[in-house]
Design a protein around this motif. Sequence first.
Motif, PDB file in Angstrom:
ATOM      1  N   HIS A 151      45.693  63.297  94.255  1.00 30.12           N
ATOM      2  CA  HIS A 151      47.009  62.539  94.223  1.00 30.12           C
ATOM      3  C   HIS A 151      47.797  63.077  93.003  1.00 30.12           C
ATOM      4  CE1 HIS A 151      45.983  59.817  97.524  1.00 30.12           C
ATOM      5  NE2 HIS A 151      44.997  59.845  97.016  1.00 30.12           N
ATOM      6  N   HIS A 152      48.850  62.446  92.700  1.00 27.03           N
ATOM      7  CA  HIS A 152      49.359  62.679  91.428  1.00 27.03           C
ATOM      8  C   HIS A 152      50.627  63.765  91.389  1.00 27.03           C
ATOM      9  CE1 HIS A 152      49.490  60.623  87.942  1.00 27.03           C
ATOM     10  NE2 HIS A 152      48.725  61.479  87.210  1.00 27.03           N
ATOM     11  N   GLU A 173      42.586  68.252  83.434  1.00 29.02           N
ATOM     12  CA  GLU A 173      43.703  68.539  82.810  1.00 29.02           C
ATOM     13  C   GLU A 173      44.322  67.230  81.965  1.00 29.02           C
ATOM     14  OE1 GLU A 173      47.865  70.323  84.312  1.00 29.02           O
ATOM     15  OE2 GLU A 173      46.367  71.705  84.697  1.00 29.02           O
ATOM     16  N   HIS A 174      44.316  66.286  82.829  1.00 31.26           N
ATOM     17  CA  HIS A 174      44.981  64.997  82.378  1.00 31.26           C
ATOM     18  C   HIS A 174      43.955  64.198  81.508  1.00 31.26           C
ATOM     19  CE1 HIS A 174      48.205  64.653  85.890  1.00 31.26           C
ATOM     20  NE2 HIS A 174      48.229  65.819  85.226  1.00 31.26           N
ATOM     21  N   GLY A 175      42.786  64.383  81.638  1.00 27.44           N
ATOM     22  CA  GLY A 175      41.902  63.660  80.768  1.00 27.44           C
ATOM     23  C   GLY A 175      41.460  62.368  81.291  1.00 27.44           C
ATOM     24  N   HIS A 176      41.757  62.308  82.519  1.00 29.76           N
ATOM     25  CA  HIS A 176      41.517  60.766  83.380  1.00 29.76           C
ATOM     26  C   HIS A 176      41.336  60.927  84.859  1.00 29.76           C
ATOM     27  CE1 HIS A 176      46.010  60.368  83.354  1.00 29.76           C
ATOM     28  NE2 HIS A 176      45.813  60.609  84.436  1.00 29.76           N
ATOM     29  N   ALA A 177      40.540  60.006  85.403  1.00 30.79           N
ATOM     30  CA  ALA A 177      40.355  60.042  86.844  1.00 30.79           C
ATOM     31  C   ALA A 177      41.558  59.708  87.631  1.00 30.79           C
ATOM     32  CB  ALA A 177      39.301  59.119  87.262  1.00 30.79           C
ATOM     33  N   HIS A 178      41.916  60.410  88.920  1.00 29.20           N
ATOM     34  CA  HIS A 178      42.868  59.657  89.805  1.00 29.20           C
ATOM     35  C   HIS A 178      42.165  58.936  90.849  1.00 29.20           C
ATOM     36  CE1 HIS A 178      45.281  63.554  88.110  1.00 29.20           C
ATOM     37  NE2 HIS A 178      45.363  62.220  87.372  1.00 29.20           N
ATOM     38  N   PRO A 179      43.055  58.107  91.511  1.00 30.25           N
ATOM     39  CA  PRO A 179      42.225  57.383  92.661  1.00 30.25           C
ATOM     40  C   PRO A 179      41.950  58.277  93.723  1.00 30.25           C
ATOM     41  CG  PRO A 179      44.618  56.298  92.013  1.00 30.25           C
ATOM     42  CD  PRO A 179      44.215  57.718  91.281  1.00 30.25           C
TER      43      PRO A 179
HETATM   44 ZN    ZN Z   1      46.758  61.974  85.742  1.00 28.40          ZN
END
Ligand code: ZN
Length: 161
Positions: free
Chosen positions: A160-161, A149-155
């Motif tokens: 998370h997030h 959904e965000h178009g980027h990786a999360h740690p």
């Molecule tokens: Zn994100």
Amino acid sequence: MTAIGPKKVALIHYILTDDDGGTIDSSRNSDPMPYLHGEGNIVPGLEAGLAGKVAGDRVKVVVAPEDGYGPKTAAKAQAIPLAAFEGATPKKGMPVTAEDDDGNSMQLWVVDVTDSEVMITPNHPLAGVTLHFEVEIMEVRDATDSELEHGHAHPGDGHHH
Ligand code: ZN
């Protein structure tokens, strides 16, 4: 084994050098960098070079400026009064987002800072530079829904997030 491709998150260690072997950047002193494949999180040439790789692979990818941070344009640096930064402290190499007359946002870069002025240019600091990446793929996993959904990786595991 999960291979790097669309909707996959890869965790990579990388060392980036220039044509002379000088180190530009490295992830080796920190955690591996996660990125979501196919979303422009990393430069196109590197993304293409990593497609299909699996955890444990070591890859050397040479990226021409056109597939990296772009060719260096002849655009002259422009001086902006330091006061326009409203208390922020611009530093050489820092990205600055500006708006053109039509309200489109543009990415600019600080090339120099004096007592009263900040010199900015549309050239990325690595524009015109051939990028030599030495990459080790540490892990490849499915992207989570929120990452897609965000178009980027999360740690971490992506939750998370
Ligand atoms: Zn994100």
